[in-house]
Write an enzyme that holds these catalytic residues in place. Structure first.
Site, PDB file in Angstrom:
ATOM      1  N   HIS A  71       0.818  -1.222   0.000  1.00 27.15           N
ATOM      2  CA  HIS A  71       0.000   0.000   0.000  1.00 27.15           C
ATOM      3  C   HIS A  71       0.850   1.270   0.000  1.00 27.15           C
ATOM      4  O   HIS A  71       0.354   2.350  -0.344  1.00 27.15           O
ATOM      5  CB  HIS A  71      -1.009  -0.004   1.164  1.00 27.15           C
ATOM      6  CG  HIS A  71      -0.459   0.339   2.509  1.00 27.15           C
ATOM      7  ND1 HIS A  71      -0.195  -0.607   3.468  1.00 27.15           N
ATOM      8  CD2 HIS A  71      -0.146   1.533   3.082  1.00 27.15           C
ATOM      9  CE1 HIS A  71       0.240  -0.014   4.573  1.00 27.15           C
ATOM     10  NE2 HIS A  71       0.284   1.290   4.341  1.00 27.15           N
ATOM     11  N   ASP A 102      -0.038  -7.414   1.212  1.00 26.16           N
ATOM     12  CA  ASP A 102       0.428  -6.049   1.473  1.00 26.16           C
ATOM     13  C   ASP A 102       1.952  -5.982   1.591  1.00 26.16           C
ATOM     14  O   ASP A 102       2.492  -5.396   2.540  1.00 26.16           O
ATOM     15  CB  ASP A 102      -0.233  -5.485   2.736  1.00 26.16           C
ATOM     16  CG  ASP A 102      -0.154  -3.956   2.799  1.00 26.16           C
ATOM     17  OD1 ASP A 102       0.389  -3.354   1.842  1.00 26.16           O
ATOM     18  OD2 ASP A 102      -0.616  -3.372   3.796  1.00 26.16           O
ATOM     19  N   SER A 180       4.309   2.687   7.900  1.00 24.16           N
ATOM     20  CA  SER A 180       3.984   1.555   7.025  1.00 24.16           C
ATOM     21  C   SER A 180       5.183   1.120   6.194  1.00 24.16           C
ATOM     22  O   SER A 180       5.846   1.933   5.563  1.00 24.16           O
ATOM     23  CB  SER A 180       2.840   1.933   6.084  1.00 24.16           C
ATOM     24  OG  SER A 180       1.637   2.070   6.789  1.00 24.16           O
TER      25      SER A 180
END
Length: 482
Positions: A71, A102, A180
């Site tokens: 992402h 992911d 992230s």
């Protein structure tokens, strides 16, 4: 000094020494900040898109790759990366991506980027209460951040990026936007990749566990991403006493009832509705559908399916007509191959078709979350399996106002089931049927008998003017133009 305070100081000192040891081993030099410029599709206006800039984190691993989240780089148009302690940015490209899990691997062509860096290596799946250090570049500053915490629990969890459920590691280390893709380390080795957090909670973050990362990297060794397999089974818990008696199960037998075998699953013809799944890869399936993956730790039975690569085989133990059996299944399909509505899409523009101002599109999860219109019905469709004669849902996305569409402008996100009385299998077949109509009227109909009627000749005559009015360059997406 109170004993409680002494213990607390000892704990803090231990954590500090642990973090310092990581830094001295050159950990920080392998942490990367990622700058992403992405082209974001507009699913309500599928001919349009917008640009968005964001940042994320990553880690240099062996082989000259940067490990991060999918992402972080989804829909990317241009990527740059910056090493810890440097100000220069280097151009990067996506080498491999798993939107399912992911995860992504990036490559940098300039060798100078990797000079003096010791790549991080992988550890094993951590234990509950095991200490971890999370590195990354979260909001609140521009320099590297390190937060310390422990593993809270390990179980299956829905990955926000794909909407699919896989094993996840919950941690109490502070995780914020920008973290992230950053690594979570224990004893200097990667045990997970920061994935997501629960926004209205206090320090609940999730990692993609290291076993998922290793699976992804192993998958990509042949240069092609195959993904994580799905068995294509609909199952039901066997906790109800009356149900257990009905199927003749004693207290020593546990499992899940198979209520659906998808027609294009590799298990079609091997398993039947009414079979009871009792073990996966030799691991007992509990009545709630969980398996013990470590002593006293349970998660969804899919965990042992996810351990295999696509194309491999897995053994399933079942009970059929009160008799024990074992079948061997080929792992050939992902969830996308079997669900009626595709999982969340990335790195591609949505498909669409405009006919006289009536805009049609295949139903995707991106489209469902882009609006609140008809959400309940469409979400219900998203949970259904494909059938032999139906592999995709088509919706009338919207109606562009014009003199020929008066009275139809309230139709939006409306599922279509027939064209001139004929069903269709998918969006491509729907498009072909629309193009093949020779009669004066095109009659679109849903399962409830509600109709939309388009005058074919009028639609064709006014098509160009409507497209120009709404500044639409092409009347169909590039996949249909091909």
């Amino acid at each position: 000094m109170p004993i409680r305070k002494i213990i607390w100081m000892v704990l803090l000192n231990t954590l500090f020494l642990t973090a310092s040891a990581h830094q001295e081993n050159g950990t920080k030099e392998a942490i990367v900040k990622i700058y992403t410029n992405a082209k974001i599709p507009n699913y309500q206006e599928p001919w349009n898109s917008s640009m968005r800039s964001s940042t994320g984190s990553g880690a240099i691993i062996e082989g000259g790759y940067i490990l991060t989240n999918a992402h972080v780089v989804a829909d990317q148009a241009f990527l740059e990366v910056q090493r810890y302690g440097q100000r220069k940015r280097y151009i990067a490209k996506v080498y491999a991506v798993s939107h399912q899990a992911d995860l992504a691997l990036l490559k940098v062509e300039e060798k100078a980027f990797f000079e003096g860096v010791k790549p991080l290596t992988f550890g094993s799946l951590p234990n509950v209460e095991q200490k971890i250090v999370v590195y990354g570049y979260p909001m609140g500053g521009s320099t590297l951040s390190a937060t310390i915490g422990v593993v809270s629990r390990i179980e299956h969890h829905t990955y926000a990026h794909s909407g699919e459920s896989f094993l996840a590691v919950q941690v109490d280390a502070a995780v914020n936007p920008g973290n992230s893709g950053g690594p979570a380390l224990s004893d200097g080795k990667i045990v997970g990749v920061v994935m997501q957090m629960i926004s209205k909670s206090q320090n609940i973050g999730y990692l993609v566990p290291v076993n998922m990362v290793k699976h992804f990297i192993e998958d990509m060794k042949d240069g092609k991403y195959d993904g994580f397999a799905d068995l294509g089974l609909g199952t039901q818990k066997l906790e109800n006493p009356a149900m257990r008696r009905y199927y003749g199960l004693d207290d020593n037998v546990s499992g899940k009832l198979i209520v659906k075998v998808v027609h294009n699953s590799s298990l079609a013809g091997l398993l039947q509705e009414g079979d009871i799944l009792t073990a996966v890869d030799g691991h007992n399936v509990e009545n709630d559908g969980t398996v013990e993956f470590r002593k006293h730790e349970f998660t969804h039975y899919q965990h042992f399916v996810d351990a295999y690569q696509m194309g491999e085989k897995i053994k399933l133990d079942i009970i059929r007509d009160k008799k024990n059996m074992q079948v061997e299944a080929d792992l050939d399909y992902t969830a996308d191959d079997m669900y009626l509505v595709k999982t969340t899409r990335y790195d591609e523009m949505p498909s669409y078709f405009v006919y006289g101002g009536y805009v049609f599109s295949p139903l995707t999860r991106n489209l469902i979350v882009s609006t609140n219109l008809n959400r309940l019905k469409l979400s219900n469709l998203a949970g259904k399996w494909q059938e032999k004669d139906k592999s995709e849902v088509v919706v009338l996305l919207k109606v562009l106002a014009s003199d020929m569409s008066r009275g139809d402008n309230d139709f939006a996100m409306w599922p279509i089931d027939k064209v001139n009385g004929e069903p269709f299998k998918n969006f491509k077949e729907f498009y072909q049927k629309m193009e093949a109509v020779k009669s004066q009227y095109i009659v679109l109909e849903d399962n409830d008998g509600v109709k939309v009627i388009i005058d074919r000749e009028e639609a064709q005559a006014k098509q160009s003017a409507i497209l120009k009015k709404y500044n639409i360059e092409f009347d169909k997406s590039i996949d249909l133009r091909k």
